[in-house]
Design a protein around this motif. Structure first.
Motif, PDB file in Angstrom:
ATOM      1  N   ASP A 220      -4.583   4.659  -5.047  1.00  0.00           N
ATOM      2  CA  ASP A 220      -3.570   3.677  -5.335  1.00  0.00           C
ATOM      3  C   ASP A 220      -2.977   2.770  -4.003  1.00  0.00           C
ATOM      4  O   ASP A 220      -2.097   3.751  -3.262  1.00  0.00           O
ATOM      5  N   SER A 221      -3.276   2.139  -3.126  1.00  0.00           N
ATOM      6  CA  SER A 221      -2.855   1.420  -2.460  1.00  0.00           C
ATOM      7  C   SER A 221      -1.613   0.635  -2.389  1.00  0.00           C
ATOM      8  O   SER A 221      -0.765   0.212  -1.157  1.00  0.00           O
ATOM      9  N   THR A 222      -0.993   0.395  -3.546  1.00  0.00           N
ATOM     10  CA  THR A 222       0.280  -0.117  -3.595  1.00  0.00           C
ATOM     11  C   THR A 222       1.602   1.713  -3.226  1.00  0.00           C
ATOM     12  O   THR A 222       2.626   0.660  -2.449  1.00  0.00           O
ATOM     13  N   ILE A 223       0.595   2.511  -3.085  1.00  0.00           N
ATOM     14  CA  ILE A 223       2.036   3.424  -2.174  1.00  0.00           C
ATOM     15  C   ILE A 223       2.271   2.964  -1.069  1.00  0.00           C
ATOM     16  O   ILE A 223       1.151   2.674   0.049  1.00  0.00           O
ATOM     17  N   GLU A 224       3.909   2.752   0.066  1.00  0.00           N
ATOM     18  CA  GLU A 224       4.144   3.109   0.613  1.00  0.00           C
ATOM     19  C   GLU A 224       4.530   4.043   1.569  1.00  0.00           C
ATOM     20  O   GLU A 224       5.181   4.960   0.994  1.00  0.00           O
ATOM     21  N   ILE A 225       3.751   4.388   2.663  1.00  0.00           N
ATOM     22  CA  ILE A 225       3.745   5.203   3.582  1.00  0.00           C
ATOM     23  C   ILE A 225       3.776   4.523   4.960  1.00  0.00           C
ATOM     24  O   ILE A 225       3.481   3.489   5.202  1.00  0.00           O
ATOM     25  N   ASN A 226       4.985   5.837   5.799  1.00  0.00           N
ATOM     26  CA  ASN A 226       5.638   5.438   7.039  1.00  0.00           C
ATOM     27  C   ASN A 226       5.260   6.753   7.546  1.00  0.00           C
ATOM     28  O   ASN A 226       5.814   8.031   7.121  1.00  0.00           O
TER      29      ASN A 226
END
Ligand code: A2P
Length: 331
Positions: A220-226
């Motif tokens: 799932d490349s829509t998960i925003e991760i920092n």
């Protein structure tokens, strides 16, 4: 017939752990061969109370037949030799970052996505140590509440940088003036927000590994991760402070239940009795530990938690060997 296994980088911090774990687990192994560079060729290692001689890693030995080759000798060794071994028909489980994001290369945490290994042959990547323990925790929660955003800060042990880094911290504890060679600054008495190299966008490569590897494993490349990754003067065990935002409202008691029932996870979450995981207390075990689970004060779809795991075991050697066990179980 037992298995034929080759271990590349057997004299390193992760390689030594792999030997230890191969001894502990119930796999039936007929032949174990160990490889390293010219520096260690001829040296003797112990396995099951027997001596095995370290062989020099060459293209020729990688073309021989193995059931599994476990690589933990850094990216440049994997870049050069993993493909040669795979082209000769071998299954390679690689602990370096070199193959992880390549198209078609499975990136596997067995508790999360072992199913993608069915009928697979070739190179399989073991994820980054910090990614593994985070994904172990995220996956069951993502299934239930759907993840939108992850903000993580890590507290990473020196063993993640290999044997020389362990020696550097030991020496600086004895003599604070001992010079830093592995790290850009002294690690004893310090925290260094710099793991791997900086990219133009201001993130380090370690931080980007956590971001992109997590998206790949969770598909799932829509998960925003920092991510902010920090080296701390701890020998074994990475810790992570994680903030999670979901599509759905979260229930903290249900989160505890989900994580308690997830394979490979131990919830230690009773802070008033000082029950929360720490690296010192959980080192040398294979589980991922979660504590300090609490709902966000402003958003009922968000929570914070604290994750700890032994970076050399679940973060590297154990996960690689579990990949091998999962493939054996699928045969
Ligand atoms: P060697 O003992 O010959 O240096 P660590 O991450 O703890 O530093 O360990 C790195 C591992 O990778 C060691 O086992 C090291 O072996 C091995 N290694 C490094 N470079 C090579 C190389 N060019 N060929 C084979 N093994 C290598």
């Amino acid at each position: 017939m037992g298995l034929t296994i080759g271990l590349v980088g057997a004299t390193g911090a992760v390689g030594a752990k792999m030997l230890e774990i191969l001894e502990e687990r119930k796999l039936s192994i007929d032949t174990l061969r160990v490889f390293a560079s010219q520096r260690s060729a001829g040296k003797k290692l112990e396995y099951n109370n027997k001596e095995i001689v370290v062989e020099l890693l060459t293209e020729e030995v990688m073309k021989e037949k193995y059931d599994y080759l476990l690589f933990s000798a850094g990216g440049s060794v994997s870049a050069k030799y993993a493909e040669i071994a795979a082209e000769a028909g071998n299954i390679v489980i690689d602990n370096s970052s070199y193959w992880r994001m390549k198209e078609g290369i499975p990136l596997v945490v067995p508790e999360v996505n072992a199913h993608i290994l069915k009928n697979y042959r070739g190179i399989i990547s073991n994820p980054n140590c910090s990614t593994i323990q985070m994904v172990m925790t995220l996956a069951p929660l993502h299934r239930r509440y759907k993840l939108k955003k992850v903000v993580v800060s890590t507290y990473q042990a020196v063993s993640g940088s290999g044997h020389n880094a362990i020696v550097e911290l030991e020496n600086q504890i004895k003599d604070p003036n001992y010079p830093n060679k592995v790290y850009p600054k002294k690690i004893f008495g310090n925290c260094i927000p710099h793991i791997d190299t900086f990219e133009d966008n201001g993130f380090t490569r370690e931080e980007l590994k956590m971001i992109y590897e997590t998206q790949k494993i969770l598909e799932d490349s829509t998960i925003e991760i920092n991510a902010t990754t920090v080296r701390v003067p701890v020998f074994y065990g990475h810790s992570e402070s994680v903030y999670l935002e979901f599509e759905e409202k979260v229930d903290v008691n249900e989160v505890r239940d989900i994580l308690s029932n997830a394979s490979g996870i131990v919830v230690q979450d009773n802070p008033v009795n000082n029950e929360y995981p720490t690296p010192l207390e959980t080192a040398n075990t294979d589980e991922t530990y979660v504590g300090r689970i609490r709902k966000d004060l402003y958003n009922d779809r968000a929570l914070s938690l604290w994750i700890v795991a032994d970076n050399l075991r679940k973060g590297a050697a154990t996960n690689a060997i579990q990949i091998m066990e999962a493939m054996e179980a699928m045969k």
